[in-house]
Design an enzyme around this catalytic site. Structure first.
Site, PDB file in Angstrom:
ATOM      1  N   ASP A 111      39.121   8.870 -12.159  1.00  0.00           N
ATOM      2  CA  ASP A 111      40.549   8.643 -11.943  1.00  0.00           C
ATOM      3  C   ASP A 111      41.227   7.967 -13.136  1.00  0.00           C
ATOM      4  OD1 ASP A 111      40.045   9.584  -9.426  1.00  0.00           O
ATOM      5  OD2 ASP A 111      40.811   7.834  -8.356  1.00  0.00           O
ATOM      6  N   HIS A 130      46.963  12.660  -9.755  1.00  0.00           N
ATOM      7  CA  HIS A 130      46.821  11.267  -9.316  1.00  0.00           C
ATOM      8  C   HIS A 130      48.145  10.518  -9.436  1.00  0.00           C
ATOM      9  CE1 HIS A 130      44.350   8.024  -7.947  1.00  0.00           C
ATOM     10  NE2 HIS A 130      44.346   7.333  -9.074  1.00  0.00           N
ATOM     11  N   HIS A 160      50.948   5.920 -11.025  1.00  0.00           N
ATOM     12  CA  HIS A 160      50.013   5.175 -10.171  1.00  0.00           C
ATOM     13  C   HIS A 160      50.703   4.116  -9.306  1.00  0.00           C
ATOM     14  CE1 HIS A 160      46.209   3.372  -8.924  1.00  0.00           C
ATOM     15  NE2 HIS A 160      45.581   4.350  -9.535  1.00  0.00           N
ATOM     16  N   HIS A 178      36.082   5.793 -12.861  1.00  0.00           N
ATOM     17  CA  HIS A 178      37.332   5.791 -13.627  1.00  0.00           C
ATOM     18  C   HIS A 178      37.051   6.047 -15.100  1.00  0.00           C
ATOM     19  CE1 HIS A 178      38.160   3.438  -9.973  1.00  0.00           C
ATOM     20  NE2 HIS A 178      39.416   3.831 -10.108  1.00  0.00           N
TER      21      HIS A 178
END
Length: 292
Positions: free
Chosen positions: A115, A166, A170, A260
């Protein structure tokens, strides 16, 4: 993308496909219909280092807010995969009430996901490790990072990895108005489509925080929601050994692993992948990605 304006062209085709086949297209994934599993409990969060102000692949891309691109932000909270989406009316196209948490019916396979990237400090080495072992993974990218690192997104696609959505910056999705959620998801899908020629077919909510609007808007954009089964907690920088242990201890058929490649110092995540990936392969696991 203007607020509340839906994409056209290829996006329309994806919407039709989602409406006609949303149940069949992702049969390999199992949604948790009774709440989230223990392995999907809260787990990732940390600050992201600012991205460069110039795009190596061209001029700046428009962000989710007209007239100004959102800056990378220190966005980490505790993720909330355990957040239970409220009951809601059925939308068109059909939408899910829970994200997928794992795969089913695919034998001894696992999915590795990364991510928050792409980040030129960490993503290239992750791509090189996956390439060395002939494995494909899923990268859930943030639009603001994509805008500054377009060549890395092209490299992901060229290597056969799945590029997922995503959001742009964020944010905590349940705190946003529907128009902002549409901007966050739609702008990221738009920039990925401009770079790769196809829009993302998968998305993951920042912090694992989903709500009714995110499921509906994701479905309208032709995307399926994917959470995770095993959280490496690499955002806490617990040490390479700890990350490796969490992945190997949680390894099982159908597992989706959360890691990540951006959002902070991810050198431990890079080092851990180099250790646990060959061990998973030696143990007989295949590392796969979903197909729609």
């Amino acid at each position: 993308m203007k607020k509340d304006q839906m994409p056209t062209g290829r996006r329309a085709v994806l919407r039709i496909a989602a409406a006609l086949g949303v149940t069949a297209t992702v049969g390999v994934f199992a949604a948790d219909r009774f709440g989230t599993t223990e392995s999907a409990a809260p787990g990732h969060g940390a600050g992201r280092a600012p991205a460069p102000t110039h795009s190596p692949g061209g001029g700046p891309a428009a962000g989710p807010q007209s007239g100004a691109r959102l800056r990378p932000s220190a966005y980490r909270l505790q993720p909330m995969t355990a957040y239970a989406p409220p009951a809601f009316r059925k939308a068109v196209p059909p939408v899910r009430q829970r994200p997928f948490l794992r795969m089913s019916g695919v034998g001894r396979s696992m999915v590795l996901t990364f991510d928050d990237g792409p980040d030129p400090r960490y993503t290239p080495e992750i791509l090189a490790t996956l390439r060395r072992h002939g494995c494909r993974a899923m990268f859930f990218v943030c639009g603001e990072m994509v805008a500054e690192n377009q060549d890395l997104v092209r490299e992901m696609a060229a290597d056969g990895h799945v590029v997922g959505n995503h959001s742009w910056s964020h944010p905590l999705i349940p705190k946003l108005r529907p128009s902002r959620i549409r901007d966050e998801l739609g702008s990221t899908s738009d920039i990925v489509e401009r770079i790769l020629g196809t829009a993302p077919l998968w998305y993951r909510a920042p912090f694992g925080a989903w709500n009714r609007h995110s499921f509906e808007i994701g479905a309208e954009l032709g995307m399926e929601p994917l959470a995770w089964t095993v959280d490496t907690l690499d955002w806490t920088e617990p040490g390479t050994d700890s990350i490796v242990r969490r992945v190997l201890d949680g390894a099982a058929p159908g597992v989706v692993v959360l890691s990540h490649d951006a959002g902070g110092n991810r050198s431990q995540s890079v080092a851990a992948l180099k250790r646990y990936l060959p061990e998973l392969l030696d143990a007989g696991y295949s590392i796969t990605v979903p197909r729609r």
